[in-house]
Design an enzyme around this catalytic site. Structure first.
Site, PDB file in Angstrom:
ATOM      1  N   SER A  97       0.861  -1.062   0.042  1.00  0.00           N
ATOM      2  CA  SER A  97       0.039   0.147  -0.114  1.00  0.00           C
ATOM      3  C   SER A  97       0.882   1.308  -0.008  1.00  0.00           C
ATOM      4  CB  SER A  97      -0.900   0.143   1.292  1.00  0.00           C
ATOM      5  OG  SER A  97      -1.523   1.359   1.465  1.00  0.00           O
ATOM      6  N   TYR A 100      -1.047  -0.372  10.498  1.00  0.00           N
ATOM      7  CA  TYR A 100      -0.937  -0.428   8.994  1.00  0.00           C
ATOM      8  C   TYR A 100       0.200  -0.419   8.420  1.00  0.00           C
ATOM      9  CZ  TYR A 100      -3.503  -1.047   4.524  1.00  0.00           C
ATOM     10  OH  TYR A 100      -3.805  -1.314   3.228  1.00  0.00           O
TER      11      TYR A 100
HETATM   12  N1  LIG Z   1      -8.830  -0.949  -0.855  1.00  0.00           N
HETATM   13  C1  LIG Z   1      -7.639  -0.027  -0.791  1.00  0.00           C
HETATM   14  O1  LIG Z   1      -7.856   1.029  -0.931  1.00  0.00           O
HETATM   15  C2  LIG Z   1      -6.422  -0.660  -0.747  1.00  0.00           C
HETATM   16  C3  LIG Z   1      -5.308   0.349  -1.021  1.00  0.00           C
HETATM   17  C4  LIG Z   1      -4.082  -0.138  -0.714  1.00  0.00           C
HETATM   18  C5  LIG Z   1      -3.947  -1.489  -0.277  1.00  0.00           C
HETATM   19  N2  LIG Z   1      -4.846  -2.247  -0.147  1.00  0.00           N
HETATM   20  C6  LIG Z   1      -4.514  -3.653   0.181  1.00  0.00           C
HETATM   21  O2  LIG Z   1      -5.213  -4.382  -0.884  1.00  0.00           O
HETATM   22  C7  LIG Z   1      -5.432  -5.578  -0.307  1.00  0.00           C
HETATM   23  C8  LIG Z   1      -6.881  -5.996  -0.519  1.00  0.00           C
HETATM   24  O3  LIG Z   1      -7.784  -5.127   0.147  1.00  0.00           O
HETATM   25  P1  LIG Z   1      -9.243  -4.821  -0.333  1.00  0.00           P
HETATM   26  O4  LIG Z   1      -9.502  -3.387  -0.164  1.00  0.00           O
HETATM   27  O5  LIG Z   1      -9.703  -5.754  -1.204  1.00  0.00           O
HETATM   28  O6  LIG Z   1     -10.027  -5.274   1.206  1.00  0.00           O
HETATM   29  P2  LIG Z   1     -11.441  -5.987   1.387  1.00  0.00           P
HETATM   30  O7  LIG Z   1     -12.195  -5.521   0.436  1.00  0.00           O
HETATM   31  O8  LIG Z   1     -11.480  -5.793   2.929  1.00  0.00           O
HETATM   32  O9  LIG Z   1     -10.961  -7.642   1.223  1.00  0.00           O
HETATM   33  C9  LIG Z   1     -10.041  -8.063   2.016  1.00  0.00           C
HETATM   34  C10 LIG Z   1      -9.776  -9.588   1.579  1.00  0.00           C
HETATM   35  O10 LIG Z   1      -8.911 -10.177   2.307  1.00  0.00           O
HETATM   36  C11 LIG Z   1      -9.322 -11.322   3.022  1.00  0.00           C
HETATM   37  N3  LIG Z   1      -8.979 -11.641   4.436  1.00  0.00           N
HETATM   38  C12 LIG Z   1      -8.513 -10.534   5.226  1.00  0.00           C
HETATM   39  N4  LIG Z   1      -8.069 -10.845   6.556  1.00  0.00           N
HETATM   40  C13 LIG Z   1      -7.793 -12.556   6.165  1.00  0.00           C
HETATM   41  C14 LIG Z   1      -7.161 -13.159   6.957  1.00  0.00           C
HETATM   42  N5  LIG Z   1      -7.005 -13.403   8.164  1.00  0.00           N
HETATM   43  N6  LIG Z   1      -6.992 -14.670   6.432  1.00  0.00           N
HETATM   44  C15 LIG Z   1      -7.703 -14.903   5.294  1.00  0.00           C
HETATM   45  N7  LIG Z   1      -8.136 -13.857   4.431  1.00  0.00           N
HETATM   46  C16 LIG Z   1      -8.227 -12.774   4.904  1.00  0.00           C
HETATM   47  C17 LIG Z   1     -10.790 -11.354   2.927  1.00  0.00           C
HETATM   48  O11 LIG Z   1     -11.507 -12.526   3.012  1.00  0.00           O
HETATM   49  P3  LIG Z   1     -12.466 -12.898   4.247  1.00  0.00           P
HETATM   50  O12 LIG Z   1     -13.100 -11.824   4.922  1.00  0.00           O
HETATM   51  O13 LIG Z   1     -13.260 -14.115   3.756  1.00  0.00           O
HETATM   52  O14 LIG Z   1     -11.505 -13.457   5.167  1.00  0.00           O
HETATM   53  C18 LIG Z   1     -10.979 -10.576   1.661  1.00  0.00           C
HETATM   54  O15 LIG Z   1     -11.220 -11.327   0.632  1.00  0.00           O
HETATM   55  C19 LIG Z   1      -5.269  -5.560   1.164  1.00  0.00           C
HETATM   56  O16 LIG Z   1      -4.034  -6.314   1.555  1.00  0.00           O
HETATM   57  C20 LIG Z   1      -5.219  -4.155   1.505  1.00  0.00           C
HETATM   58  O17 LIG Z   1      -4.385  -3.906   2.525  1.00  0.00           O
HETATM   59  C21 LIG Z   1      -6.294  -1.886  -0.401  1.00  0.00           C
END
Ligand SMILES: NC(=O)c1ccc[n+]([C@@H]2O[C@H](COP(=O)([O-])OP(=O)(O)OC[C@H]3O[C@@H](n4cnc5c(N)ncnc54)[C@H](OP(=O)(O)O)[C@@H]3O)[C@@H](O)[C@H]2O)c1
Length: 238
Positions: A142, A155
């Site tokens: 990120s 984070y």
């Molecule tokens: N969205 C943004 O703005 C953004 C920006 C920069 C980086 N990111 C990074 O991108 C990645 C995806 O984020 P997102 O925005 O798509 O988040 P999200 O919509 O909250 O989805 C998170 C995903 O991770 C899984 N997950 C979370 N904790 C877990 C655990 N302990 N074990 C197994 N699976 C787990 C969740 O599945 P379950 O709930 O089924 O476990 C879900 O599929 C993350 O690493 C996040 O830090 C996101």
């Protein structure tokens, strides 16, 4: 450009958000995708959606922060589908809070999920990639890992750690023809960014999961001799 057809990919956190968009984009390139997460209902819905594109898909349920479960589950996945060609280390949690207010327990959970999670997964996937002398790993960090900010200590620490881990592994793995890429997206409209009140998700302005998936696919399709080590993605006019 390289074809991804008939490759096998594991996408952690593939049940929703960025992981789901990447899984669907991989499937549309003819990749057999295994999505992982903790919520079986969401995972099976995603698999059904992927299968509509005409490619095979399956899911595995495990918590990335639990080393034993990661080991057991990855062993099962490799037994079922064979060695994984593409690993998308995407699962993560976003939680902000004042440094003095955030409990040690929550701090540890964030590090355990966002840093140890990708570490456990790579430890279990990379040996087979080394053996087959090829593979792609995309670690989703990120922009928060590039720079600290108020309320983001845990984070930022987790993602800065992942950036360092990923870069180091990249240097070790390139001699085996394994490309390790670290991506640092800014805010993208998903459950995570909405829960953190970072965006209202306005598709005219805010990055959408599909934008990020396009970047991932473009990087994977680079000629095998070319390695993109890092990239950030921002919205043009937030
Ligand atoms: N969205 C943004 O703005 C953004 C920006 C920069 C980086 N990111 C990074 O991108 C990645 C995806 O984020 P997102 O925005 O798509 O988040 P999200 O919509 O909250 O989805 C998170 C995903 O991770 C899984 N997950 C979370 N904790 C877990 C655990 N302990 N074990 C197994 N699976 C787990 C969740 O599945 P379950 O709930 O089924 O476990 C879900 O599929 C993350 O690493 C996040 O830090 C996101």
């Amino acid at each position: 450009m390289e074809s991804l057809k008939n490759k096998k990919a594991l996408v952690t956190g593939g049940s929703r958000g960025l992981g789901k968009a990447i899984a669907l984009a991989l499937a549309s390139e003819g990749v057999h995708v295994v999505v992982t997460g903790r919520d079986e209902v969401k995972l099976s819905e995603t698999v059904k959606e992927i299968e509509k594109t005409g490619v095979k898909a399956s899911y595995a349920i495990f918590d990335v922060s639990n080393e034993e479960k990661v080991k057991e589950s990855i062993t099962e996945v490799i037994k079922d589908v064979g060695a994984v060609d593409i690993l998308i280390n995407n699962a993560g949690i976003g939680e902000f809070g004042g440094f003095l207010e955030l409990s040690t327990e929550r701090f540890e959970k964030i590090i355990q999920t966002n840093l140890f999670g990708p570490y456990y997964i790579m430890k279990n996937i990379l040996p087979a990639m080394v053996e087959q002398k090829s593979g792609d790993v995309v670690n989703v960090a990120s922009t928060a890992g590039l720079k600290g900010g108020p309320m983001t200590s845990a984070y930022t620490a987790s993602k800065a750690g992942l950036i360092g881990l990923s870069e180091s592994v990249m240097y070790e793995m390139r001699k085996h023809n394994i490309r390790v890429c670290t991506l640092t997206p800014s805010t993208i409209a998903t459950d995570m960014s909405k829960d953190l009140n970072l965006t209202d998700g306005n598709p005219e302005k805010v990055l959408q999961p599909e934008d990020f998936a396009e970047l991932v696919i473009a990087q994977l399709k680079l000629n095998k001799r070319a390695l993109m080590t890092t990239a950030s993605l921002f919205s043009t006019n937030p």
